[in-house]
Write an enzyme that holds these catalytic residues in place. Structure first.
Site, PDB file in Angstrom:
ATOM      1  CG  HIS A   1      64.599  65.927  42.990  1.00  0.00           C
ATOM      2  ND1 HIS A   1      65.087  67.217  43.161  1.00  0.00           N
ATOM      3  CD2 HIS A   1      64.292  65.475  44.235  1.00  0.00           C
ATOM      4  CE1 HIS A   1      65.055  67.530  44.446  1.00  0.00           C
ATOM      5  NE2 HIS A   1      64.596  66.491  45.123  1.00  0.00           N
TER       6      HIS A   1
ATOM      7  CG  ASP B   1      64.798  68.354  40.089  1.00  0.00           C
ATOM      8  OD1 ASP B   1      63.644  67.986  40.371  1.00  0.00           O
ATOM      9  OD2 ASP B   1      65.700  68.514  40.934  1.00  0.00           O
TER      10      ASP B   1
ATOM     11  CD1 TRP C   1      64.982  68.841  54.780  1.00  0.00           C
ATOM     12  CD2 TRP C   1      64.142  70.852  54.269  1.00  0.00           C
ATOM     13  NE1 TRP C   1      64.902  69.563  55.946  1.00  0.00           N
ATOM     14  CE2 TRP C   1      64.377  70.793  55.658  1.00  0.00           C
ATOM     15  CE3 TRP C   1      63.610  72.018  53.712  1.00  0.00           C
ATOM     16  CZ2 TRP C   1      64.102  71.869  56.504  1.00  0.00           C
ATOM     17  CZ3 TRP C   1      63.333  73.096  54.552  1.00  0.00           C
ATOM     18  CH2 TRP C   1      63.586  73.017  55.929  1.00  0.00           C
TER      19      TRP C   1
END
Length: 315
Positions: A293, A265, A112
């Site tokens: 990730h 990921d 994010w």
């Protein structure tokens, strides 16, 4: 030789900045006060910064600025979702820059944090010297569906996914259902759902299972903010227009961009990074092999520190 974290450091300055009548944002500065300014943008939404986040940067050469986004980490009020949208977070970043009297800075964001870094840079391109981005999340409905609406991630880890679903009552399995439970009056159930949400996601983050990593990221306080913030943003399409980031990449044409993305990921699949790279032909895309990730995985950490060292040569 693989790059590893720089030694642990403590902030030389930290403060709260009031950004509206409700929210105060925690900010800290580490490293060299006279060094090149770099902003670290954490993931989630709702993740908050950790002590390791300071360690991607050479502390002798960087003025390292970290902050906790609205409602999470050490920002106040804790867990608050009111007036908590992408545009407000972008405005908070700009308020921090102005408060610190920084003309322009390097920007570093993962997951994010990469989303928010991209939106900030597209809004204020003259303020960004370079971007280092990890684990690209483009914030589209299909990107959230991949992880939390029975998409590809749930097919790769069906056992983990079932453990999450088992916590949700009466077949309530949508993101909206989970969000309603997490903001509902039954606080005990809300916490169980938040911890299950967070555990599902964090277990998917590393290529090799890492229980210490899961435990560190799924305590009550971390789970409460991360799960509720993520669901809040997801049910609102991350407060972005359809395909907003890719369609506004022309604003970044003069900014050096390095993209580091784990080849395996599962939380944010590699095609997010590939599509961003296609929209930014001047960018450098590094596939972090044998990585998922998480930023702490050996190959990803190596490439990120290599990229932050390279940023120093841009000024």
């Amino acid at each position: 030789m693989m790059n590893d974290f720089y030694p642990e450091i403590e902030p030389y300055n930290h403060f709260l900045i009031k950004v509206d009548n409700q929210h105060q944002i925690y900010v800290e500065e580490c490293g060299n006060p006279n060094g090149q300014a770099v902003l670290f943008i954490h993931g989630g939404p709702g993740g908050g910064c950790s002590t390791n986040d300071r360690r991607f940067f050479n502390p002798e050469k960087y003025r390292i600025i970290l902050f906790d986004q609205r409602g999470c980490g050490r920002s106040l009020p804790h867990g608050c979702l009111d007036n908590n949208e992408t545009a407000f977070l972008v405005a908070d970043i700009e308020a921090i820059r102005e408060k610190l009297e920084i003309q322009d800075w390097h920007t570093f964001g993962g997951s994010w944090g990469s989303t928010l870094a991209l939106v900030y840079a597209q809004t204020y391109p003259a303020r960004v010297n370079s971007l280092v981005l990890r684990g690209i999340f483009l914030g589209r409905p299909k990107d959230t569906d991949w992880t939390f609406s029975g998409g590809g991630a749930t097919q790769i880890y069906p056992d983990y996914w079932q453990e999450y679903l088992d916590v949700l009552p009466n077949g309530k399995t949508s993101i909206q259902d989970a969000y309603n439970l997490m903001i509902g009056d039954d606080k005990e159930l809300a916490m169980r759902v938040a911890k299950a949400w967070c555990t599902w996601e964090i277990r998917c983050c590393t290529l090799i299972p890492n229980q210490d990593f899961v435990d560190a990221a799924t305590g009550d306080e971390q789970a409460w903010t991360m799960a509720r913030h993520e669901a809040h943003f997801m049910i609102n399409d991350c407060f972005l227009s359809d395909n907003q980031i890719l369609e506004n990449c022309h604003h970044l044409k003069d900014i050096p961009v390095t993209i580091v993305h784990g080849r395996f990921d599962i939380v944010c699949p590699f095609d997010n990074a590939w599509q961003l790279h296609q929209a930014l032909p001047q960018s450098k895309l590094i596939a972090s092999d044998a990585s998922g990730h998480a930023s702490i995985e050996t190959n990803t950490k190596h490439h990120l520190i290599e990229a932050t060292n390279a940023m120093l040569l841009l000024n």
